[in-house]
Design a protein around this motif. Structure first.
Motif, PDB file in Angstrom:
ATOM      1  N   VAL A   2       0.850  -1.185   0.000  1.00  0.00           N
ATOM      2  CA  VAL A   2       0.000   0.000   0.000  1.00  0.00           C
ATOM      3  C   VAL A   2       0.887   1.237   0.000  1.00  0.00           C
ATOM      4  N   MET A   3       0.359   2.310  -0.558  1.00  0.00           N
ATOM      5  CA  MET A   3       1.011   3.615  -0.487  1.00  0.00           C
ATOM      6  C   MET A   3       0.334   4.388   0.642  1.00  0.00           C
ATOM      7  N   VAL A   4       1.131   4.915   1.559  1.00  0.00           N
ATOM      8  CA  VAL A   4       0.583   5.622   2.713  1.00  0.00           C
ATOM      9  C   VAL A   4       1.121   7.048   2.727  1.00  0.00           C
ATOM     10  N   ASP A   5       0.288   7.968   3.182  1.00  0.00           N
ATOM     11  CA  ASP A   5       0.623   9.388   3.157  1.00  0.00           C
ATOM     12  C   ASP A   5       0.439   9.954   4.557  1.00  0.00           C
ATOM     13  N   ALA A   6       1.530  10.436   5.150  1.00  0.00           N
ATOM     14  CA  ALA A   6       1.476  10.980   6.509  1.00  0.00           C
ATOM     15  C   ALA A   6       0.781  12.328   6.555  1.00  0.00           C
ATOM     16  N   ALA A  56       3.477  -2.446 -10.436  1.00  0.00           N
ATOM     17  CA  ALA A  56       2.084  -2.170 -10.784  1.00  0.00           C
ATOM     18  C   ALA A  56       1.734  -0.764 -10.318  1.00  0.00           C
ATOM     19  N   PRO A  57       0.834  -0.105 -11.004  1.00  0.00           N
ATOM     20  CA  PRO A  57       0.425   1.230 -10.553  1.00  0.00           C
ATOM     21  C   PRO A  57      -0.397   1.146  -9.276  1.00  0.00           C
ATOM     22  N   ALA A  58      -0.290   2.170  -8.466  1.00  0.00           N
ATOM     23  CA  ALA A  58      -1.103   2.225  -7.252  1.00  0.00           C
ATOM     24  C   ALA A  58      -2.488   2.722  -7.614  1.00  0.00           C
ATOM     25  N   VAL A  59      -3.499   1.990  -7.188  1.00  0.00           N
ATOM     26  CA  VAL A  59      -4.885   2.376  -7.464  1.00  0.00           C
ATOM     27  C   VAL A  59      -5.522   2.899  -6.188  1.00  0.00           C
ATOM     28  N   VAL A  93       9.056   5.599  -1.834  1.00  0.00           N
ATOM     29  CA  VAL A  93       8.263   5.259  -3.015  1.00  0.00           C
ATOM     30  C   VAL A  93       9.202   5.154  -4.217  1.00  0.00           C
ATOM     31  N   PRO A  94       9.167   4.052  -4.949  1.00  0.00           N
ATOM     32  CA  PRO A  94      10.068   3.900  -6.104  1.00  0.00           C
ATOM     33  C   PRO A  94       9.849   4.984  -7.160  1.00  0.00           C
ATOM     34  N   VAL A  95      10.889   5.282  -7.885  1.00  0.00           N
ATOM     35  CA  VAL A  95      10.800   6.260  -8.966  1.00  0.00           C
ATOM     36  C   VAL A  95       9.756   5.795  -9.984  1.00  0.00           C
ATOM     37  N   GLY A  96       8.918   6.721 -10.384  1.00  0.00           N
ATOM     38  CA  GLY A  96       7.901   6.391 -11.372  1.00  0.00           C
ATOM     39  C   GLY A  96       6.533   6.136 -10.789  1.00  0.00           C
ATOM     40  N   PHE A  97       6.448   5.932  -9.464  1.00  0.00           N
ATOM     41  CA  PHE A  97       5.141   5.733  -8.841  1.00  0.00           C
ATOM     42  C   PHE A  97       4.453   7.084  -8.688  1.00  0.00           C
ATOM     43  N   ALA A  98       3.210   7.152  -9.081  1.00  0.00           N
ATOM     44  CA  ALA A  98       2.448   8.398  -8.997  1.00  0.00           C
ATOM     45  C   ALA A  98       1.427   8.302  -7.866  1.00  0.00           C
ATOM     46  N   HIS A  99       1.200   9.419  -7.196  1.00  0.00           N
ATOM     47  CA  HIS A  99       0.184   9.486  -6.146  1.00  0.00           C
ATOM     48  C   HIS A  99      -1.189   9.283  -6.775  1.00  0.00           C
ATOM     49  N   PRO A 100      -1.969   8.326  -6.288  1.00  0.00           N
ATOM     50  CA  PRO A 100      -3.279   8.039  -6.914  1.00  0.00           C
ATOM     51  C   PRO A 100      -4.229   9.218  -6.924  1.00  0.00           C
ATOM     52  N   TYR A 101      -4.034  10.192  -6.010  1.00  0.00           N
ATOM     53  CA  TYR A 101      -4.919  11.347  -5.952  1.00  0.00           C
ATOM     54  C   TYR A 101      -4.301  12.572  -6.613  1.00  0.00           C
ATOM     55  N   SER A 109       6.133  13.305  -1.706  1.00  0.00           N
ATOM     56  CA  SER A 109       7.194  13.861  -0.872  1.00  0.00           C
ATOM     57  C   SER A 109       7.719  12.787   0.060  1.00  0.00           C
ATOM     58  N   ASP A 110       8.587  13.190   0.988  1.00  0.00           N
ATOM     59  CA  ASP A 110       9.115  12.224   1.950  1.00  0.00           C
ATOM     60  C   ASP A 110       8.062  11.819   2.972  1.00  0.00           C
ATOM     61  N   GLN A 111       6.870  12.428   2.885  1.00  0.00           N
ATOM     62  CA  GLN A 111       5.754  12.029   3.747  1.00  0.00           C
ATOM     63  C   GLN A 111       4.966  10.869   3.151  1.00  0.00           C
TER      64      GLN A 111
END
Length: 243
Positions: free
Chosen positions: A157-161, A182-185, A218-226, A231-233
């Motif tokens: 999962v991608m988590v955002d502080a 895989a892209p984050a959905v 977060v690996p290079v190339g991963f985009a924030h789903p929103y 950032s480092d958060q």
């Protein structure tokens, strides 16, 4: 005020704000660590324990009532595993009753304590009665369990502080054909599940041993789903296999 004095004042004001923010973060982490410590002791003496029940007073003091088990059904009542007020039958928790009361009070002492997110009114009792849900022994395993209830193929999962102290904002699912990335959905979660995950992820961000072990860049190339900036958060949390 001279220009040099004005500059010094601005620097010190900024440093004071940074130190205060760090103090608050450490204070929150300490509250969680105290709660984890006493939760482990409670479970060692009573493995079925899920809640601590207590009366809470405006002076931020409390009276420990007992320990309850899991609610058997949405309409069921949590079974009482130990009553601190009766004192008739001997129970292993009797030996640490004072420590439970002191540690729960310490964990809830600051109004900003993340332990308050685990507290709700005891609807099965009248008057001043509250339930504190013990945090899971393995938060990351619990995150994996909750996520896979809605995304069975999730591997991370991608988590955002920046969202609620730490929120699941993306789910990475296993790809057919053996693709390694895989892209984050956007997660498809019920409100109750999302709320529980937000509490858990915020706690993982706060506790340095858990954050260091489970949160990765977060690996290079991963985009924030929103569409937000990465950032480092924003961190990647690999999920352990579901038992």
């Amino acid at each position: 005020m001279t220009p040099s004095a004005h500059a010094l004042l601005a620097i010190l004001a900024e440093q004071r704000e940074e130190l205060e923010a760090e103090r608050l973060r450490i204070d929150k982490a300490y509250c969680l660590a105290v709660l984890d410590h006493i939760s482990a002791k409670i479970r060692a003496a009573c493995p079925e324990a899920v809640y601590v029940t207590f009366a809470y007073y405006g002076s931020r003091t409390l009276d420990l009532h007992g320990v309850l088990g899991a609610q058997p059904s949405p309409l069921g009542v949590c079974p009482e595993l130990w009553d601190n007020r009766e004192g008739e039958d001997e129970h292993p928790l009797d030996l640490i009753a004072d420590q439970i009361e002191t540690d729960v009070q310490t964990a809830l002492a600051p109004y900003s304590s993340p332990a308050w997110a685990l507290v709700h009114r005891n609807s099965a009792a009248e008057g001043n009665s509250w339930l504190l849900e013990l945090p899971p022994a393995d938060r990351v395993a619990r995150v994996a369990e909750l996520i896979r209830g809605h995304h069975p193929a999730a591997t991370a999962v991608m988590v955002d502080a920046r969202a609620g102290g730490g929120r699941v904002v993306g789910v990475i699912e296993e790809q057919a054909g053996g693709e390694s990335q895989a892209p984050a959905v956007r997660p498809r979660l019920s409100k109750g599940c999302d709320d529980a995950l937000t509490r858990l992820v915020a706690q993982i961000f706060l506790l340095p041993p858990l954050a260091d072990r489970h949160l990765m860049p977060v690996p290079v190339g991963f985009a924030h789903p929103y569409g937000s900036s990465v950032s480092d958060q924003v961190r990647l949390m690999p999920l352990p296999p579901t038992a």
